[in-house]
Design an enzyme around this catalytic site. Structure first.
Site, PDB file in Angstrom:
ATOM      1  N   VAL A 101       4.733 -15.858   0.016  1.00 29.94           N
ATOM      2  CA  VAL A 101       3.580 -15.342  -0.717  1.00 29.94           C
ATOM      3  C   VAL A 101       2.480 -15.029   0.289  1.00 29.94           C
ATOM      4  O   VAL A 101       2.179 -15.849   1.155  1.00 29.94           O
ATOM      5  CB  VAL A 101       3.065 -16.378  -1.752  1.00 29.94           C
ATOM      6  CG1 VAL A 101       1.796 -15.873  -2.438  1.00 29.94           C
ATOM      7  CG2 VAL A 101       4.147 -16.663  -2.799  1.00 29.94           C
ATOM      8  N   GLY A 102       1.914 -13.833   0.191  1.00 35.78           N
ATOM      9  CA  GLY A 102       0.854 -13.431   1.120  1.00 35.78           C
ATOM     10  C   GLY A 102      -0.528 -13.734   0.572  1.00 35.78           C
ATOM     11  O   GLY A 102      -0.710 -14.552  -0.338  1.00 35.78           O
ATOM     12  N   THR A 130      -6.384  -6.082   2.861  1.00 39.92           N
ATOM     13  CA  THR A 130      -5.036  -5.624   3.197  1.00 39.92           C
ATOM     14  C   THR A 130      -4.786  -5.940   4.665  1.00 39.92           C
ATOM     15  O   THR A 130      -5.690  -5.825   5.489  1.00 39.92           O
ATOM     16  CB  THR A 130      -4.851  -4.114   2.953  1.00 39.92           C
ATOM     17  OG1 THR A 130      -3.607  -3.701   3.547  1.00 39.92           O
ATOM     18  CG2 THR A 130      -5.981  -3.275   3.534  1.00 39.92           C
ATOM     19  N   GLY A 131      -3.575  -6.345   4.970  1.00 41.56           N
ATOM     20  CA  GLY A 131      -3.267  -6.671   6.360  1.00 41.56           C
ATOM     21  C   GLY A 131      -2.293  -7.829   6.437  1.00 41.56           C
ATOM     22  O   GLY A 131      -1.639  -8.164   5.450  1.00 41.56           O
ATOM     23  N   THR A 161      -0.381  -2.539   0.822  1.00 40.72           N
ATOM     24  CA  THR A 161      -0.945  -3.092  -0.393  1.00 40.72           C
ATOM     25  C   THR A 161      -1.968  -2.150  -1.028  1.00 40.72           C
ATOM     26  O   THR A 161      -2.587  -1.362  -0.332  1.00 40.72           O
ATOM     27  CB  THR A 161      -1.652  -4.374   0.073  1.00 40.72           C
ATOM     28  OG1 THR A 161      -0.675  -5.237   0.597  1.00 40.72           O
ATOM     29  CG2 THR A 161      -2.457  -5.051  -0.981  1.00 40.72           C
TER      30      THR A 161
HETATM   31  N1  ASP Z   1      -1.684  -8.421   2.783  1.00 41.02           N
HETATM   32  C1  ASP Z   1      -0.364  -8.115   2.333  1.00 41.02           C
HETATM   33  C2  ASP Z   1       0.490  -9.341   2.506  1.00 41.02           C
HETATM   34  O1  ASP Z   1       0.390  -9.995   3.519  1.00 41.02           O
HETATM   35  C3  ASP Z   1       0.282  -6.976   3.058  1.00 41.02           C
HETATM   36  C4  ASP Z   1      -0.557  -5.732   3.264  1.00 41.02           C
HETATM   37  O2  ASP Z   1      -1.726  -5.686   2.937  1.00 41.02           O
HETATM   38  O3  ASP Z   1      -0.027  -4.744   3.772  1.00 41.02           O
HETATM   39  O4  ASP Z   1       1.300  -9.624   1.660  1.00 41.02           O
END
Ligand code: ASP
Length: 334
Positions: free
Chosen positions: A228-229, A250-251, A199
């Site tokens: 949906v994240g 992010t994560g 992200t």
């Molecule tokens: N947080 C994002 C999600 O879960 C993914 C990411 O940050 O890599 O959609």
């Protein structure tokens, strides 16, 4: 061995830049807080430091620098933190190197479904889009939702119809394709792993003391259709309040939603008077790590102090300040 160590025991890494108060000869306290600051991330993950080529490293760093310089130019000229956040994120969405816009990861059905959100720390207004497949720059659609509707979030075709009505660029879904993301999709179909692409996000403080935050993503590789994240969820992946801080996460999104991570950082500052560095570190490297939640945040307080903790082996990240200090990093040590 080194690689295994990095993977098994992700080391906490925090960067904090403090705003100093200095006392002059008349004993008045002079605030040396930066006039403006912009911080970005390009996602947390597990990049293998030994196989990541020098060429790839410099390509990613060059794009991060371009995003920071673009946002920084806006802030330097007195522009708003919202404009800087949107502009910096658009640069990363347009780059195939990050998991947002072009180069976004594929869901399990082989489709790029993107999410984004933005929040204005001055007004408390926010906008988001989710599950969009044809909007070239989802962050701009999120901003239009914030500024041109009474709503906070639009999803799927509703969001796409609205973006088109607002004159935003609409593209064929094939625009988002990159071979690298496709290969990750094919290779990852059997696994439930957390891919290394990440992200993108940005937080900024402008000359008027206004904070803003934004996040944009393709989500997680091989996510279920319609998933949906945290990135478009205000309070989970994005939050901004002029009285406390601006945060972009992010994560592993499900954990960030359940723990309302971005808001929790602001709330602990607001209600417990904790400082940005300590609270961001505690949440990422203790609270989230203890429950197996991989990821990190970028956070910026109203005085220009910033923190970029992550509990994975890598997180694309960097910042630019009014004094022209520009730094970009990928791994814990560089
Ligand atoms: N947080 C994002 C999600 O879960 C993914 C990411 O940050 O890599 O959609």
């Amino acid at each position: 061995m080194k690689r295994r160590f990095l993977f098994i025991v992700p080391v906490a890494f925090i960067l904090i830049v403090s705003c100093k108060n200095v006392v002059d000869e008349k004993q008045t306290v002079q605030d040396q807080c930066p006039e403006w600051v912009i911080v970005i991330h390009g996602g947390a993950g597990y990049i293998n430091q030994e196989t990541f080529s020098a060429e790839k490293e410099s390509q990613h760093k060059e794009r991060m620098e371009a995003a920071l310089l673009m946002g920084g130019e806006i802030l330097k000229n007195g522009g708003s933190s919202l404009d800087a956040v949107e502009a910096a994120i658009r640069i990363m969405e347009d780059s195939p190197f990050f998991n947002a816009g072009r180069g976004a990861v594929f869901n399990a059905d082989g489709i790029n479904e993107m999410d984004a959100s933005i929040m204005d720390g001055k007004t408390g207004k926010a906008g988001a889009v989710a599950n969009v497949t044809v909007i070239k720059n989802p962050i701009s659609a999120a901003r239009k939702v914030m500024e041109q509707t009474k709503h906070v979030m639009l999803i799927k075709q509703g969001a796409e119809k609205f973006a088109s009505e607002q004159g935003l660029d609409i593209v064929d879904p094939s625009y988002f394709f990159t071979q690298e993301s496709w290969d990750e999709h094919i290779n990852g179909l059997e696994k439930e792993d957390y891919g290394h692409k990440g992200t993108v996000g940005c937080v900024a403080l402008d000359k008027n003391g206004n904070l803003a935050a934004g996040t944009s993503t393709g989500g997680m590789t091989n996510k279920k259709f319609g998933r949906v994240g945290d990135s478009p969820i205000i309070g989970a992946g994005t939050y901004a309040d002029n009285n406390t801080c601006a945060v972009s996460a992010t994560g592993h999104g499900e954990f960030f939603i359940r723990n309302v991570v971005a808001y929790d950082i602001a709330a602990r500052m607001k209600y417990r008077n904790e400082n940005l560095k300590d609270v961001a570190d505690d949440i990422v490297n203790k609270q989230l790590k203890d429950i197996g939640a991989n990821g990190g945040v970028i956070a910026l307080d109203k005085n220009g102090n910033l923190a970029m903790p992550f509990n994975t082996s890598s997180m694309y990240r960097g910042y630019l300040k009014a004094d022209e200090t520009l730094k970009v990093f990928i791994f814990h040590d560089r």
